[in-house]
Design a protein around this motif. Structure first.
Motif, PDB file in Angstrom:
ATOM      1  N   HIS A   1      -5.054  -0.971 -10.093  1.00 57.19           N
ATOM      2  CA  HIS A   1      -5.368  -0.681  -8.534  1.00 57.19           C
ATOM      3  C   HIS A   1      -4.362  -1.403  -7.531  1.00 57.19           C
ATOM      4  O   HIS A   1      -4.463  -2.466  -7.590  1.00 57.19           O
ATOM      5  CB  HIS A   1      -6.861  -0.728  -8.302  1.00 57.19           C
ATOM      6  N   THR A   2      -3.841  -0.560  -6.655  1.00 57.60           N
ATOM      7  CA  THR A   2      -3.280  -1.353  -5.317  1.00 57.60           C
ATOM      8  C   THR A   2      -4.461  -1.628  -4.730  1.00 57.60           C
ATOM      9  O   THR A   2      -5.065  -0.968  -4.323  1.00 57.60           O
ATOM     10  CB  THR A   2      -2.538  -0.083  -4.967  1.00 57.60           C
ATOM     11  N   ILE A   3      -4.145  -2.969  -4.077  1.00 56.54           N
ATOM     12  CA  ILE A   3      -5.088  -3.531  -3.199  1.00 56.54           C
ATOM     13  C   ILE A   3      -4.743  -3.075  -1.749  1.00 56.54           C
ATOM     14  O   ILE A   3      -3.642  -3.262  -1.212  1.00 56.54           O
ATOM     15  CB  ILE A   3      -5.132  -5.039  -3.204  1.00 56.54           C
TER      16      ILE A   3
ATOM     17  N   GLU B   1      -7.103  -3.515   1.079  1.00 56.56           N
ATOM     18  CA  GLU B   1      -8.203  -3.840   1.995  1.00 56.56           C
ATOM     19  C   GLU B   1      -7.902  -4.414   3.181  1.00 56.56           C
ATOM     20  O   GLU B   1      -6.790  -5.212   3.392  1.00 56.56           O
ATOM     21  CB  GLU B   1      -8.876  -5.057   1.067  1.00 56.56           C
TER      22      GLU B   1
ATOM     23  N   SER C   1       0.977  -1.124   0.184  1.00 53.73           N
ATOM     24  CA  SER C   1       0.038  -0.081   0.082  1.00 53.73           C
ATOM     25  C   SER C   1       0.967   1.460   0.097  1.00 53.73           C
ATOM     26  O   SER C   1       0.283   2.243  -0.078  1.00 53.73           O
ATOM     27  CB  SER C   1      -1.077  -0.083   1.339  1.00 53.73           C
TER      28      SER C   1
ATOM     29  N   PRO D   1     -11.636  -5.109  -6.125  1.00 50.84           N
ATOM     30  CA  PRO D   1     -10.091  -4.858  -6.066  1.00 50.84           C
ATOM     31  C   PRO D   1      -9.433  -5.965  -7.080  1.00 50.84           C
ATOM     32  O   PRO D   1      -8.494  -6.076  -7.685  1.00 50.84           O
ATOM     33  CB  PRO D   1      -9.606  -4.395  -5.018  1.00 50.84           C
ATOM     34  N   CYS D   2      -9.980  -7.251  -6.630  1.00 51.80           N
ATOM     35  CA  CYS D   2      -9.152  -8.591  -7.287  1.00 51.80           C
ATOM     36  C   CYS D   2     -10.278  -9.523  -7.880  1.00 51.80           C
ATOM     37  O   CYS D   2     -10.154 -10.664  -7.309  1.00 51.80           O
ATOM     38  CB  CYS D   2      -8.244  -9.138  -6.166  1.00 51.80           C
TER      39      CYS D   2
ATOM     40  N   GLU E   1       0.450   4.105  -4.429  1.00 49.17           N
ATOM     41  CA  GLU E   1      -0.807   4.167  -5.009  1.00 49.17           C
ATOM     42  C   GLU E   1      -0.595   3.752  -6.608  1.00 49.17           C
ATOM     43  O   GLU E   1       0.299   4.239  -7.233  1.00 49.17           O
ATOM     44  CB  GLU E   1      -1.571   5.430  -4.978  1.00 49.17           C
TER      45      GLU E   1
ATOM     46  N   ARG F   1     -17.155  -2.498  -8.896  1.00 49.96           N
ATOM     47  CA  ARG F   1     -15.844  -2.633  -9.075  1.00 49.96           C
ATOM     48  C   ARG F   1     -15.508  -3.495  -7.873  1.00 49.96           C
ATOM     49  O   ARG F   1     -16.096  -3.309  -6.627  1.00 49.96           O
ATOM     50  CB  ARG F   1     -14.980  -1.254  -8.978  1.00 49.96           C
TER      51      ARG F   1
END
Ligand SMILES: C[S@@+](CC[C@H](N)C(=O)[O-])C[C@H]1O[C@@H](n2cnc3c(N)ncnc32)[C@H](O)[C@@H]1O
Length: 254
Positions: free
Chosen positions: A56-58, A60, A46, A186-187, A49, A184
């Protein structure tokens, strides 16, 4: 009509920690597990960015498990999957260089027979933002079976590779926008050319597929598309809403 497996309803996503949830599933009742667990990169990845709209960087919270708990976390779900798998059933478990060595070792210790792993090679991966690493363009999928008589549909493998058995590499682009119309995530794993192949290679129509880490529901969607039943778990209610919205649009195309 609702289909049941013991006390659990099929084709439903339960809001539960999967290790707890799987305790409701009778032993030796599941043909295939497709697990896409936290890779544990939520924190480590993280600091930088992503700089474009495609990557997109995860970041979460569910993907940030303290290191001293990570082995136990994985051991618990891997063991519970082994219990619920039928003799000959398969576990397919996703990972990256952050977690795959841990999962492979735990699977072997649990008693899975390890088979060739698959590689997903992406044609348009996120660049290495720092420039201090090569661009990571692959994810790995471990395959372990509970004993012999596992399912590998050679005829299907040949049908997607000009009459020859496939190699253990799936080459595609990242999950396309057309698979993200409901929102959306993220993964989100890709359906076309990846999850569809996994389901059709490693299960038969009517089989029950367990998806312990639902996310946006890709594996559940593919199960429904191709005449399989599923059971799934997810801790975040907003992802269950997303996955159910995706499922609402799907009909059996098998
Ligand atoms: C890598 S994502 C799965 C993505 C999925 N393959 C897809 O294509 O949408 C992992 C998901 O597991 C959920 N999760 C994390 N820990 C969990 C647990 N112990 N039990 C159930 N779900 C969990 C996270 O909230 C996240 O949505």
């Amino acid at each position: 009509m609702k289909k049941l497996l013991g006390q659990i309803e099929l084709n439903r996503i339960y809001q539960r920690n999967c290790t707890e949830g799987m305790k409701m599933i009778p032993g030796e009742s599941i043909s295939l597990v497709i697990a896409d667990p936290p890779y544990n990169i939520g924190k480590k990845g993280s600091f930088i960015e992503a700089k474009d709209k495609h990557h997109h960087t995860i970041r979460e919270d569910w993907d940030n498990i303290p290191l001293n708990e990570f082995e136990k976390f994985n051991n618990d779900w891997i063991n519970e999957c082994f219990r619920v798998l039928k003799p000959g059933g398969s576990l397919l478990a996703w990972g990256s260089h952050h977690n795959i060595h841990i999962i492979a070792q735990l699977m072997e210790q649990t008693g899975y027979d390890m088979k060739p792993f698959y590689i997903w090679e992406k044609s348009n991966p996120a660049p290495s933002w720092s420039g201090r690493l090569p661009t990571t363009s692959t994810e790995y999928l471990l395959w372990g079976t509970k004993g012999k008589n596992w399912t590998y549909n050679l005829d299907y493998a040949k049908s997607i590779n000009n009459g020859k058995n496939i190699k253990n590499v799936f080459k595609t682009s990242l999950t396309p926008p057309k698979e993200k119309k409901k929102g959306r995530f993220p993964c989100q794993k890709r359906i076309e050319g990846l999850t569809d192949h996994l389901v059709k290679l490693h299960s038969l129509k009517g089989d029950i597929i367990l998806v312990p880490f639902c996310g946006s529901g890709t594996e559940c969607v593919v199960a429904k598309m191709y005449g399989r039943d599923f059971i799934s778990f997810e801790t975040k209610p907003e992802y269950i809403v997303l996955a159910n919205n995706r499922l609402d649009d799907i009909c059996d195309v098998s």
